[in-house]
Design a protein around this motif. Structure first.
Motif, PDB file in Angstrom:
ATOM      1  N   TRP A  52       0.783  -1.124  -0.151  1.00  0.00           N
ATOM      2  CA  TRP A  52       0.120  -0.050  -0.149  1.00  0.00           C
ATOM      3  C   TRP A  52       0.745   1.343  -0.096  1.00  0.00           C
ATOM      4  CZ3 TRP A  52      -0.528  -4.211   3.332  1.00  0.00           C
ATOM      5  CH2 TRP A  52      -1.743  -5.042   2.884  1.00  0.00           C
ATOM      6  N   GLY A  53       2.371   1.239   0.245  1.00  0.00           N
ATOM      7  CA  GLY A  53       2.945   2.261   0.186  1.00  0.00           C
ATOM      8  C   GLY A  53       3.164   3.099   1.539  1.00  0.00           C
ATOM      9  N   THR A  54       2.132   2.617   2.528  1.00  0.00           N
ATOM     10  CA  THR A  54       2.052   3.457   3.774  1.00  0.00           C
ATOM     11  C   THR A  54       3.269   3.155   4.570  1.00  0.00           C
ATOM     12  OG1 THR A  54       0.742   1.641   4.750  1.00  0.00           O
ATOM     13  CG2 THR A  54      -0.385   3.127   3.591  1.00  0.00           C
ATOM     14  N   GLU A  55       4.162   2.488   4.428  1.00  0.00           N
ATOM     15  CA  GLU A  55       5.430   2.078   5.499  1.00  0.00           C
ATOM     16  C   GLU A  55       6.536   2.123   4.349  1.00  0.00           C
ATOM     17  OE1 GLU A  55       6.215   1.783   8.678  1.00  0.00           O
ATOM     18  OE2 GLU A  55       4.028   2.447   9.084  1.00  0.00           O
ATOM     19  N   ASN A  56       7.559   2.964   4.930  1.00  0.00           N
ATOM     20  CA  ASN A  56       8.723   2.977   4.116  1.00  0.00           C
ATOM     21  C   ASN A  56      10.056   3.280   5.008  1.00  0.00           C
ATOM     22  OD1 ASN A  56      10.043   5.856   3.818  1.00  0.00           O
ATOM     23  ND2 ASN A  56       7.735   5.974   3.293  1.00  0.00           N
ATOM     24  N   TRP A  57      11.245   2.448   4.651  1.00  0.00           N
ATOM     25  CA  TRP A  57      12.138   2.517   5.609  1.00  0.00           C
ATOM     26  C   TRP A  57      13.196   3.828   5.471  1.00  0.00           C
ATOM     27  CZ3 TRP A  57      16.967   2.793   3.144  1.00  0.00           C
ATOM     28  CH2 TRP A  57      17.192   2.183   1.936  1.00  0.00           C
ATOM     29  N   HIS A  58      12.543   4.644   4.318  1.00  0.00           N
ATOM     30  CA  HIS A  58      13.413   5.979   4.415  1.00  0.00           C
ATOM     31  C   HIS A  58      13.012   6.863   5.719  1.00  0.00           C
ATOM     32  CE1 HIS A  58      15.045   9.816   2.976  1.00  0.00           C
ATOM     33  NE2 HIS A  58      13.673  10.154   2.915  1.00  0.00           N
ATOM     34  N   ALA A  59      11.555   6.707   5.649  1.00  0.00           N
ATOM     35  CA  ALA A  59      10.812   7.727   6.552  1.00  0.00           C
ATOM     36  C   ALA A  59      11.214   7.291   8.127  1.00  0.00           C
ATOM     37  CB  ALA A  59       9.425   7.882   6.202  1.00  0.00           C
ATOM     38  N   ASN A  60      11.239   5.901   8.238  1.00  0.00           N
ATOM     39  CA  ASN A  60      11.420   5.410   9.419  1.00  0.00           C
ATOM     40  C   ASN A  60      13.194   5.665  10.034  1.00  0.00           C
ATOM     41  OD1 ASN A  60       8.804   4.177   9.417  1.00  0.00           O
ATOM     42  ND2 ASN A  60       9.648   2.275   8.820  1.00  0.00           N
ATOM     43  N   ASN A  61      13.732   5.743   9.080  1.00  0.00           N
ATOM     44  CA  ASN A  61      15.242   5.835   9.486  1.00  0.00           C
ATOM     45  C   ASN A  61      15.647   7.474   9.460  1.00  0.00           C
ATOM     46  OD1 ASN A  61      15.321   3.242   9.412  1.00  0.00           O
ATOM     47  ND2 ASN A  61      16.282   3.002   7.876  1.00  0.00           N
ATOM     48  N   LEU A  62      14.966   8.138   8.953  1.00  0.00           N
ATOM     49  CA  LEU A  62      15.369   9.642   8.450  1.00  0.00           C
ATOM     50  C   LEU A  62      16.057  10.289   9.837  1.00  0.00           C
ATOM     51  CD1 LEU A  62      15.839  11.488   6.211  1.00  0.00           C
ATOM     52  CD2 LEU A  62      13.613  12.493   6.712  1.00  0.00           C
ATOM     53  N   ASP A  63      14.997  10.343  10.760  1.00  0.00           N
ATOM     54  CA  ASP A  63      15.598  11.366  11.939  1.00  0.00           C
ATOM     55  C   ASP A  63      16.955  10.637  12.707  1.00  0.00           C
ATOM     56  OD1 ASP A  63      13.343  13.058  11.683  1.00  0.00           O
ATOM     57  OD2 ASP A  63      12.186  11.857  13.124  1.00  0.00           O
ATOM     58  N   ASP A  64      16.923   9.459  13.081  1.00  0.00           N
ATOM     59  CA  ASP A  64      18.131   8.990  13.516  1.00  0.00           C
ATOM     60  C   ASP A  64      19.380   8.874  12.684  1.00  0.00           C
ATOM     61  OD1 ASP A  64      16.915   7.970  15.983  1.00  0.00           O
ATOM     62  OD2 ASP A  64      16.413   6.226  15.005  1.00  0.00           O
ATOM     63  N   THR A  65      19.138   8.707  11.342  1.00  0.00           N
ATOM     64  CA  THR A  65      20.375   8.701  10.408  1.00  0.00           C
ATOM     65  C   THR A  65      20.825  10.348  10.335  1.00  0.00           C
ATOM     66  OG1 THR A  65      19.497   6.946   9.104  1.00  0.00           O
ATOM     67  CG2 THR A  65      21.033   8.336   8.009  1.00  0.00           C
ATOM     68  N   LEU A  66      20.134  11.337  10.354  1.00  0.00           N
ATOM     69  CA  LEU A  66      20.641  12.536  10.346  1.00  0.00           C
ATOM     70  C   LEU A  66      21.146  12.905  11.401  1.00  0.00           C
ATOM     71  CD1 LEU A  66      17.335  14.579   8.507  1.00  0.00           C
ATOM     72  CD2 LEU A  66      19.628  13.824   7.629  1.00  0.00           C
ATOM     73  N   ASN A  67      20.663  12.462  12.807  1.00  0.00           N
ATOM     74  CA  ASN A  67      20.972  12.756  14.084  1.00  0.00           C
ATOM     75  C   ASN A  67      22.668  12.284  14.245  1.00  0.00           C
ATOM     76  OD1 ASN A  67      19.030  14.264  15.193  1.00  0.00           O
ATOM     77  ND2 ASN A  67      17.942  12.677  15.821  1.00  0.00           N
ATOM     78  N   GLU A  68      22.767  11.006  13.715  1.00  0.00           N
ATOM     79  CA  GLU A  68      24.013  10.293  13.784  1.00  0.00           C
ATOM     80  C   GLU A  68      24.950  11.050  12.615  1.00  0.00           C
ATOM     81  OE1 GLU A  68      25.221   7.912  15.902  1.00  0.00           O
ATOM     82  OE2 GLU A  68      23.212   8.347  16.854  1.00  0.00           O
ATOM     83  N   LEU A  69      24.573  11.468  11.630  1.00  0.00           N
ATOM     84  CA  LEU A  69      25.274  12.218  10.892  1.00  0.00           C
ATOM     85  C   LEU A  69      26.101  13.431  11.109  1.00  0.00           C
ATOM     86  CD1 LEU A  69      23.431  11.953   7.380  1.00  0.00           C
ATOM     87  CD2 LEU A  69      25.637  11.111   7.498  1.00  0.00           C
ATOM     88  N   LYS A  70      25.328  14.212  12.009  1.00  0.00           N
ATOM     89  CA  LYS A  70      25.532  15.580  12.633  1.00  0.00           C
ATOM     90  C   LYS A  70      26.816  15.124  13.605  1.00  0.00           C
ATOM     91  CE  LYS A  70      21.062  17.645  12.528  1.00  0.00           C
ATOM     92  NZ  LYS A  70      20.032  17.951  13.141  1.00  0.00           N
ATOM     93  N   LYS A  71      26.701  13.867  14.361  1.00  0.00           N
ATOM     94  CA  LYS A  71      27.878  13.501  15.394  1.00  0.00           C
ATOM     95  C   LYS A  71      29.167  13.313  14.788  1.00  0.00           C
ATOM     96  CE  LYS A  71      24.231  11.269  18.484  1.00  0.00           C
ATOM     97  NZ  LYS A  71      23.856   9.943  18.855  1.00  0.00           N
ATOM     98  N   LEU A  72      29.073  13.045  13.456  1.00  0.00           N
ATOM     99  CA  LEU A  72      30.274  12.947  12.671  1.00  0.00           C
ATOM    100  C   LEU A  72      31.131  13.951  12.528  1.00  0.00           C
ATOM    101  CD1 LEU A  72      29.229  10.427   9.832  1.00  0.00           C
ATOM    102  CD2 LEU A  72      30.401   9.632  12.323  1.00  0.00           C
ATOM    103  N   SER A  73      30.713  15.198  12.790  1.00  0.00           N
ATOM    104  CA  SER A  73      31.502  16.521  12.566  1.00  0.00           C
ATOM    105  C   SER A  73      32.540  16.593  13.744  1.00  0.00           C
ATOM    106  CB  SER A  73      30.642  17.805  12.882  1.00  0.00           C
ATOM    107  OG  SER A  73      29.776  17.941  11.758  1.00  0.00           O
ATOM    108  N   LYS A  74      33.571  17.069  13.505  1.00  0.00           N
ATOM    109  CA  LYS A  74      34.737  17.101  14.356  1.00  0.00           C
ATOM    110  C   LYS A  74      34.562  18.440  15.257  1.00  0.00           C
ATOM    111  CE  LYS A  74      37.933  14.387  11.732  1.00  0.00           C
ATOM    112  NZ  LYS A  74      39.013  14.129  11.210  1.00  0.00           N
TER     113      LYS A  74
END
Length: 156
Positions: free
Chosen positions: A134-156
């Protein structure tokens, strides 16, 4: 096996250890307005999975076959591997209906675009990462917040 797990298995074949829940769909950011218009008019711009792994960030082109659900990385393409130790800065900002992700490393800068999760069910990121018929669930949306937060932590 879910569709995200199939993508993770495909990434594991590269000899890396992906972190579950830390992968999203991105495209390379257009460098100017003309390129943005061309990208809008053309659906041929490739999609990539940006996947955080144990020691590196992976950018691998997805085998989408148009707008079909992606379950593997594209064969005969070389994924980009960026060791965390070489990343100097990661900047993330809202840009329209997207996030602009800028990654600065020892080798240069990479500018990416990720679609926001709220409309992902009706945009390409949701179509590519759909977890149900049905296209009502997608892993991009499920992962977006956590992935962006982890990316920010990579800054030195």
């Amino acid at each position: 096996m879910g569709k995200q797990e199939k993508v993770l298995d495909s990434i594991k074949s590269l000899g890396v250890t992906p972190i579950s829940g830390n992968g999203i769909i991105v495209q390379f950011a257009a460098p100017n307005l003309s390129a943005k218009v061309l990208s809008f008019l053309s659906t041929t711009e490739p999609f990539y999975v940006l996947q955080l792994c144990k020691n590196e960030l992976i950018l691998a082109q997805l085998n989408t076959g148009g707008m079909a659900v992606a379950t593997k990385i594209k064969k005969n393409t070389e994924p980009l591997k960026i060791d965390f130790s070489t990343i100097e800065k990661v900047a993330i900002e809202e840009h329209g209906f997207n996030y602009k992700i800028s990654i600065s490393s020892d080798d240069g800068d990479i500018n990416l675009v990720a679609q926001q999760k709220e409309l992902s069910n009706v945009r390409s990121s949701g179509a590519i990462t759909a977890e149900n018929a049905w296209g009502t669930e997608n892993w991009h949306a499920n992962n977006l917040d956590d992935t962006l937060n982890e990316l920010k932590k990579l800054s030195k």
